[in-house]
Structures are given as structure tokens and as C-alpha cells.
Enzyme design. Structure first.
Site, PDB file in Angstrom:
ATOM      1  N   GLU A 138       0.815  -1.218   0.000  1.00  0.00           N
ATOM      2  CA  GLU A 138       0.000   0.000   0.000  1.00  0.00           C
ATOM      3  C   GLU A 138       0.847   1.266   0.000  1.00  0.00           C
ATOM      4  OE1 GLU A 138      -2.892  -0.559  -0.802  1.00  0.00           O
ATOM      5  OE2 GLU A 138      -2.940  -2.671  -0.264  1.00  0.00           O
ATOM      6  N   GLY A 139       2.011   1.197  -0.621  1.00  0.00           N
ATOM      7  CA  GLY A 139       2.875   2.367  -0.739  1.00  0.00           C
ATOM      8  C   GLY A 139       4.020   2.311   0.249  1.00  0.00           C
TER       9      GLY A 139
END
Length: 598
Positions: A440-441
Site C-alpha cells: 500500500e505504498g
């Protein structure tokens, strides 16, 4: 077995730091009460303890594998997600007309925390499904919601988000999965997606993938990306599950940890047509998906917190029971050994864990409470709360992911050789959490997002709101006993952070984007520690107000909060200065380093 979370701390965070008990005064929650929330949390604990915690190690030792073309999981996973569904947690936050309880988002996140702490792998399937349904609720048509979202809300079908591709990873602008228009208004989807959690299993009747793809003829870059609803099995007109939609499992990724959640490479359009429906408008896919990603980022931060928390509690229990050595002042070899929790350095390691996980929990629940403020709070504060949540999201995702890893390292250290063995769960938690700074980054992406976008959004209003709220809490704590160290240290950190941000943002036009973002990680670290210092001031203030009337275990609990806040003030907040100085200097070392020099 050590407890997997502190129910006392969760109550403290919800009702003494946050004013969750007042939410029933709002129309959406009018039928609720604190007793309702407590009943829901008790149900979550019982389900998590009975159905999730019971197969955590088994799922780690026996990771997903393929037998006769189907993904096999340990039996406990099916029982767990069925129990989650039967308890009504898939729909709990949705409207009553959808079968929900209209539960506040902050309470749902507290519910989810139980399952993340008990079994991070099995909790991944409901986590993804809830996020998928939330995105459809916001952007899908009424027909699509009835067709695809309702079964997710009921927990009969599960969901994923399919973004990354083997060649692109986090570089979503470079995806090549294509969508070719059909005569019936739908699209044929063709391409491959990588790192898709929950992408293939037999836990549910169907799997609904939200897939980023580029419509034929769309422009390059992010503006050409659209979002599509792509079911594993086609859906008949009556809503029943039909034939294969040719979403083919190309392989399972074998992971260091987090093994209970399948992670897949999927091929679309292999062996036949994969048919998808456009969600929303063409070319807006990435903006839609970021709504789910931002929700997921807060969830990742909470998952990291709960892994760290479970490790902290395991090492705390061990430290209370394990006897070894004597106090330095005791020279009598005939005297009894003391519990290792009596040694100052073990206390240091336990305090580090405590401030990281309890600070992270306070941050995650605070961010979740902002969702409720945006949806049901005063209309004239909505815009400010949206900007504040946007600003905090990269911190909520990255800070707990990093510092829970440090906490888990400390948990292993407290337990010594025992912590390094599989006889205890902390080595598993350490491996599980190592994913959280990545998915998620990554931290690099979060730092760039914070410094490059969120701090300047709406003319910097989000940062202004943050500073105003922190200063208000500093002022409110002025007369409280026992909060002086954290109050003073936070005030200093705010001044240092504010000066560094003013300097670097003022230099941005001259530096250019590459050099400006070269030290974005320092902005993330600096502001992350400052914000968590604020969370500790809030906790210390609540403890200081309650302590005079507390007795027994409650008094010890509040004293522990005050001592932990002091520890964070003395041991952690001074680190803000180094990051502030580095950020303000616009040091070019990393920017100027050449690949050939390594």
C-alpha cells in the site's frame, strides 16, 4: 498464551482519549450507546480468540498451496471468516437498509484491531472485502451495487484490489492491462496483475476484483487509467454465480510472513474472455482506487500496530515470569534471581515497545475518528477534517509500520534466545509485520506524498489545522500534573518541525522537484514523531485527569501512561531536531549519489 491485545487500553483510547461514547448524540448513531459498543467489542474479542487466534501458527507453517488447480488453506481460515460473517462484521458500519448497524468507523476499526492482533493473515480477507464494498458504495451504479456490492456486504463474496503489474510494481502510470469495449457496454479485460492479496481461494462463492486497466485508445499516464469490476465467476441475471470469467491463477507468491493471506499473480483473458464493467467514469480509475488505498493505508497502519502490540504483550508476560540475574547492588550469589522485568535495560526495551504500539494505536483510532467527523460531524468543520485526514494518512500508514518493527525487534531482545525460536510467536509477528512498510505504498512513496502533496494541499490548510489542534491540547494540559515533560517536548518539536517545513517549502522553486523530495523521508520521520508525541500528550492528559480518583489496577494503568509519555518525551521526541535540521538543509547527498558509485 499471552493476550493478543489490551482490552483496557482499547477502552481508554475510545472513551477517555476519544469521546466515542458521545457519538450516539448524532442522528446516524442515535440508536447506539456505549453499552452497544462494548457488546460489539466483546463479541469481536470472543470471535477473534476462538476462531482467529487458534490457527495463527498453523497458517504460518502451512502456507497456501495449489492442489488440483485450487488454492488450499488450513481449515481454520474458513471457520474464521465464516464466524466473522455470522457475527455481522462485514456489514456492521453500513446503513440499516443494507443490513448494517451503522456502526461508527472508529468502532469498526477497534473491532478490526482484534482480528489483526489475533491473526493478521486471516483478517486480510474481510479487510479487503470491506474496502472493496466501501469503494463500490461510493462510486458504483445502483445496479452494480445490487449485483456486486450486496454479496460483499453480506460476506458471501469476497473482494480484492488489483493494481500492480509484474513490470510496474508501484508505478501505476505504467500499467498495460487493457480494456476493450464490447457491444453490450461492458469490456474485455486482458493483462496480468501481481501481488494481489486474496486473489484466489475457495473461501467464498465468488471473488470481485477491482482492476485498474487502460481502455483502448486512452492516453498514456494516470489520466488514461479506468477502474473495472471483474468477478472471478460471471454473474447471472438473477444474481447467482455463473461460469468462469477466465481470471486465471498464474502463481502464488511465497512470502516471508503474512502467510495466511494468499498473494497471487493473476492473468485476465487467458483461455477465454474476461468480462468487466466500468466503475464510474472513464479515466478516473486511479482517483477512485486511491479512496480504497487511503482506507487500506490506515488499515495497514492499524495492522502493524496490532502485530507490535501482540509482540509487546508476549514479551511483557515473559519478562514477568522469567527469572535471571540480580540487581547490580546485590552482591550475594546465594540470593534468589529476580524477574527480568526488574532490570533497567529490560524496562527500557519494554517502554520502547509500549510507546510505539500505544502511540500507534492512539494515532490509528484518532484518524478513524476523523472519518466519523467528516461523515457526521459539524458541516462547517468537514473540509478541515478532510484535509487533516489526508495529511495524516501517510503518517498513519508508515510510522506504525516502521516503529512496530522496532518494537518487535525489542520484543525478541527482551526474550533473548527464546524470542528467536518458534516456541514463541514474536519471531512470526516480526516476519508478518515486515510487509507493512512495503505494501500500500512504501515509506518512500509516503514521504513523497506527505512533502510533495499533502503539506501544500489547499494552500497548506491541513498543516495549519494540525498545528492548531496540537497547540490547543498543549494549552489545555497546562495545569495538569505529570504531563510537563511531554508538553514541553512536544512544544519544542512543533517549533522545530514548523521551522523546517517553512524553510524547505520556501526553497522548493529553486531546488526543483527532485532535490526538493530527496529528503522526504526526514519530513515523514520528523512529522511522524511530532504527531505521535501529540498522541502521547492526549493520553497523558486523560491519565492525569483520571488518576486522582483511581485505585488499584486503574491507578497503575494511569501511572504507566504518564511514565510512558515521559519516556517518549525524553527518549524519542529529541530525534525530531536531527530530521528537522537535515530537511531544512536540503542536503543533496542522496540526490547526487550515482548508481555507478555503489
Amino acid at each position: 498464551m499471552a493476550p493478543f491485545l489490551s482490552r483496557r487500553d482499547l477502552q481508554f483510547q475510545l472513551y477517555e482519549v476519544l469521546d466515542t461514547a458521545s457519538l450516539p448524540s448524532r442522528e446516524r448513531f442515535a440508536e447506539h450507546s456505549r453499552e452497544v459498543y462494548d457488546d460489539v467489542l466483546n463479541l469481536a474479542y470472543n470471535v477473534a480468540e476462538k476462531y482467529f487466534a487458534n490457527h495463527t501458527r498453523e497458517a504460518d507453517l502451512h502456507e497456501p498451496h495449489v492442489v488440483d488447480g485450487k488454492v488450499q488453506l488450513v481449515p481454520g481460515v474458513q471457520a474464521a471468516v465464516d464466524a466473522f460473517r455470522d457475527a455481522g462484521f462485514f456489514s456492521a458500519h453500513h446503513d440499516e437498509e443494507l443490513g448494517g448497524l451503522q456502526l461508527p468507523w472508529v468502532v469498526l476499526q477497534a473491532v478490526q484491531a482484534h482480528f489483526q492482533a489475533a491473526n493478521i493473515g486471516s483478517s486480510g480477507y474481510p479487510f479487503l472485502t470491506i474496502g472493496n464494498a466501501n469503494l463500490q458504495r461510493e462510486f458504483a451504479s445502483a445496479e452494480q451495487q445490487a449485483r456486486y456490492m450486496q454479496p460483499l456486504v453480506e460476506g458471501r463474496w469476497f473482494g480484492t484490489m488489483a493494481l500492480s503489474e509484474p513490470h510496474a510494481g508501484s508505478g501505476l502510470a505504467d500499467i498495460t492491462t487493457s480494456a476493450t469495449p464490447r457491444e453490450d457496454g461492458r469490456y474485455n479485460i486482458s493483462g496480468s496483475k501481481m501481488w494481489i492479496s486474496g486473489g484466489e481461494h475457495e473461501l467464498s462463492e465468488n471473488i470481485v476484483h477491482l482492476v485498474l486497466a487502460r481502455i483502448k485508445g486512452a492516453p498514456a499516464g494516470v489520466k488514461g487509467i479506468s477502474l473495472f469490476i471483474v468477478p472471478r465467476y460471471r454473474v447471472n441475471d438473477d444474481g447467482s454465480v455463473g461460469e468462469s470469467n477466465h481470471v486465471v491463477l498464474a502463481g502464488l507468491n511465497h512470502k516471508m510472513g503474512y502467510r495466511g493471506t494468499t498473494n497471487t499473480l493473476l492473468n485476465f483473458g487467458e483461455g477465454g474472455e474476461t468480462i468487466g464493467e466500468l466503475l464510474g467514469e472513464p479515466g478516473r480509475g486511479l482517483s477512485y482506487m486511491f479512496r480504497m488505498m487511503n482506507e487500506a493505508r490506515i488499515g495497514v497502519g492499524m495492522g502493524a500496530v496490532m502485530l507490535g502490540y501482540a509482540g509487546y504483550l508476549a514479551s511483557l508476560e515473559y519478562a514477568r515470569e522469567r527469572r535471571q540475574g540480580r540487581h547490580a547492588s546485590n552482591k550475594d550469589p546465594e540470593s534468589g534471581m529476580v524477574p527480568i522485568i526488574d532490570h533497567a535495560d529490560v524496562k527500557r526495551l519494554l517502554l520502547r515497545q509500549k510507546v510505539f504500539v500505544e502511540g500507534g494505536l492512539a494515532l490509528g483510532l484518532y484518524a478513524s475518528s476523523l472519518v466519523d467527523e467528516i461523515q457526521t460531524g459539524p458541516e462547517d468543520q468537514k473540509a478541515d477534517h478532510e484535509l487533516l485526514l489526508d495529511l495524516l494518512t501517510p503518517i498513519v500508514k508508515s510510522w506504525p509500520s516502521k516503529y512496530s518493527q522496532e518494537a518487535l525487534s525489542d520484543a525478541i531482545q527482551v526474550m533473548g534466545g527464546a524470542g528467536y525460536t518458534r516456541d514463541y510467536p514474536v519471531e512470526m509477528y516480526y516476519r508478518d509485520n515486515r510487509l507493512n512498510p512495503i505494501h500500500e505504498g512504501t515509506e518512500g512513496i509516503q514521504g513523497n506524498d506527505l512533502l510533495g502533496r499533502k503539506l501544500t494541499q489547499a494552500g497548506g490548510r491541513g498543516l495549519q489545522v494540525l498545528m492548531e489542534k496540537m497547540q490547543a491540547d498543549i494549552q489545555a494540559a497546562e495545569a495538569l500534573e505529570g504531563v510537563g515533560e511531554i508538553r514541553t517536548a512536544l512544544h519544542t518539536a512543533i517549533q522545530q518541525s514548523g521551522a523546517a517545513l517553512t524553510t524547505i517549502l520556501g526553497q522548493a522553486p529553486q531546488l526543483g522537484p527532485d532535490l526538493f523530495l530527496a529528503n522526504a523521508n526526514s519530513a515523514l520521520e520528523m512529522l511522524g514523531h511530532t504527531v505521535v508525541g501529540w498522541m502521547w500528550l492526549r493520553q497523558a492528559s486523560a491519565a492525569a485527569r483520571a488518576l486522582p480518583n483511581a485505585r488499584g489496577d486503574d491507578a497503575d494503568f494511569y501511572r504507566g501512561k504518564l511514565q510512558a509519555a515521559r519516556f517518549f518525551a525524553i527518549y524519542e521526541l529529541p530525534k525530531v531536531r536531527a530530521h528537522a535540521e537535515l530537511l531544512a538543509s536540503a542536503d543533496p547527498t542522496t540526490h547526487d549519489m550515482q548508481g555507478a558509485w555503489f
